[in-house]
Write a protein that holds these residues in place. Structure first.
Motif, mmCIF file in Angstrom:
data_model
loop_
_atom_site.group_PDB
_atom_site.id
_atom_site.type_symbol
_atom_site.label_atom_id
_atom_site.label_comp_id
_atom_site.label_asym_id
_atom_site.label_seq_id
_atom_site.Cartn_x
_atom_site.Cartn_y
_atom_site.Cartn_z
ATOM 1 N N VAL A 259 1.915 5.412 0.200
ATOM 2 C CA VAL A 259 1.212 6.345 0.717
ATOM 3 C C VAL A 259 1.919 7.679 -0.072
ATOM 4 C CG1 VAL A 259 1.204 7.720 2.789
ATOM 5 C CG2 VAL A 259 1.035 5.202 2.910
ATOM 6 N N PRO B 92 -2.685 15.147 3.388
ATOM 7 C CA PRO B 92 -3.936 14.282 3.409
ATOM 8 C C PRO B 92 -3.629 12.931 3.307
ATOM 9 C CG PRO B 92 -4.168 16.277 1.884
ATOM 10 C CD PRO B 92 -2.666 16.276 2.350
ATOM 11 N N ALA B 93 -2.584 12.369 2.521
ATOM 12 C CA ALA B 93 -2.560 11.080 2.337
ATOM 13 C C ALA B 93 -1.492 10.309 3.745
ATOM 14 C CB ALA B 93 -1.610 10.776 1.103
ATOM 15 N N ARG C 172 -2.082 11.718 6.720
ATOM 16 C CA ARG C 172 -3.278 11.789 7.933
ATOM 17 C C ARG C 172 -4.141 10.398 7.648
ATOM 18 N NH1 ARG C 172 -7.092 15.978 6.218
ATOM 19 N NH2 ARG C 172 -7.586 14.476 5.008
ATOM 20 N N ASP C 173 -4.525 10.345 6.438
ATOM 21 C CA ASP C 173 -5.416 9.094 6.156
ATOM 22 C C ASP C 173 -4.949 7.853 6.371
ATOM 23 O OD1 ASP C 173 -7.351 10.923 5.493
ATOM 24 O OD2 ASP C 173 -6.966 10.542 3.293
ATOM 25 N N ALA C 174 -3.445 7.623 6.473
ATOM 26 C CA ALA C 174 -2.764 6.404 6.462
ATOM 27 C C ALA C 174 -2.394 6.120 8.070
ATOM 28 C CB ALA C 174 -1.732 6.383 5.606
ATOM 29 N N ALA D 132 3.552 6.612 8.463
ATOM 30 C CA ALA D 132 2.277 6.299 7.728
ATOM 31 C C ALA D 132 2.486 5.100 6.907
ATOM 32 C CB ALA D 132 1.970 7.448 6.784
ATOM 33 N N ASN E 247 0.833 -1.243 -0.071
ATOM 34 C CA ASN E 247 -0.013 0.074 0.055
ATOM 35 C C ASN E 247 0.865 1.347 -0.107
ATOM 36 O OD1 ASN E 247 -2.310 -1.419 0.246
ATOM 37 N ND2 ASN E 247 -1.876 -1.894 2.372
ATOM 38 N N ASP F 156 -2.958 5.833 12.357
ATOM 39 C CA ASP F 156 -3.712 5.334 13.280
ATOM 40 C C ASP F 156 -4.195 6.652 13.859
ATOM 41 O OD1 ASP F 156 -3.404 2.521 12.903
ATOM 42 O OD2 ASP F 156 -1.678 2.925 14.543
ATOM 43 N N PRO F 157 -5.652 6.580 14.499
ATOM 44 C CA PRO F 157 -6.236 7.759 14.879
ATOM 45 C C PRO F 157 -5.399 8.861 15.854
ATOM 46 C CG PRO F 157 -7.752 5.999 14.809
ATOM 47 C CD PRO F 157 -6.540 5.368 14.459
ATOM 48 N N ALA G 246 0.366 1.589 7.099
ATOM 49 C CA ALA G 246 -0.580 1.122 5.791
ATOM 50 C C ALA G 246 0.048 -0.239 5.441
ATOM 51 C CB ALA G 246 -0.375 2.152 4.783
ATOM 52 N N ARG H 113 -2.566 10.407 14.070
ATOM 53 C CA ARG H 113 -3.176 11.362 13.148
ATOM 54 C C ARG H 113 -3.360 12.600 14.016
ATOM 55 N NH1 ARG H 113 -8.013 8.520 11.554
ATOM 56 N NH2 ARG H 113 -6.752 7.238 10.611
#
Length: 121
Positions: A14, A19-20, A22-24, A64, A12, A26-27, A68, A30
């Motif tokens: 990244v 944005p990429a 951040r999306d990858a 990240a 995967n 963990d909370p 991922a 993040r």
């Protein structure tokens, strides 16, 4: 074959942008990333220097990618355990430099400029 992992281990990808990343993540990571990036962006707004923004992106991008692709981190952890247990095979085989010719068994190394080195020494 559709679900194969490339030899380099990254299944995967990244992108290296906010944005990429951040999306990858963990909370929990993040939230920290977004806070650090907002601080760097505010600094860039004042100074017009994007250096701090790039530093935050660079620092978090690796995390990240590992998030991922958890198999990469699992493999690295397994390798660390093997090293701690004293398994030298985790480092792979050593190769001679310069590479040896398997046909040459007398041990001499071919040096195409040797005659010049001897003549100028």
């Amino acid at each position: 074959m559709a679900d194969t992992i490339p030899i380099y281990g990254v299944r995967n990808r990244v992108e290296k942008n906010g944005p990429a990343i951040r999306d990858a993540l963990d909370p929990d990571d993040r939230q920290v990333f977004v806070a650090e990036l907002r601080i760097a962006l505010a600094s860039a707004d004042d100074t017009l220097d994007l250096g701090p923004v790039v530093e935050v992106i660079d620092r978090w991008w690796g995390r990240a990618v590992l998030t991922a692709n958890p198999e990469i981190e699992a493999g690295a952890f397994a390798d660390r355990l093997r090293i701690q247990a004293g398994d030298p095979t985790v480092f792979g085989a050593t190769t001679p430099h310069p590479p040896r010719d398997p046909e040459n068994t007398d041990g001499k190394i071919h040096d195409p400029l040797g005659h010049l080195r001897r003549a100028t020494a």
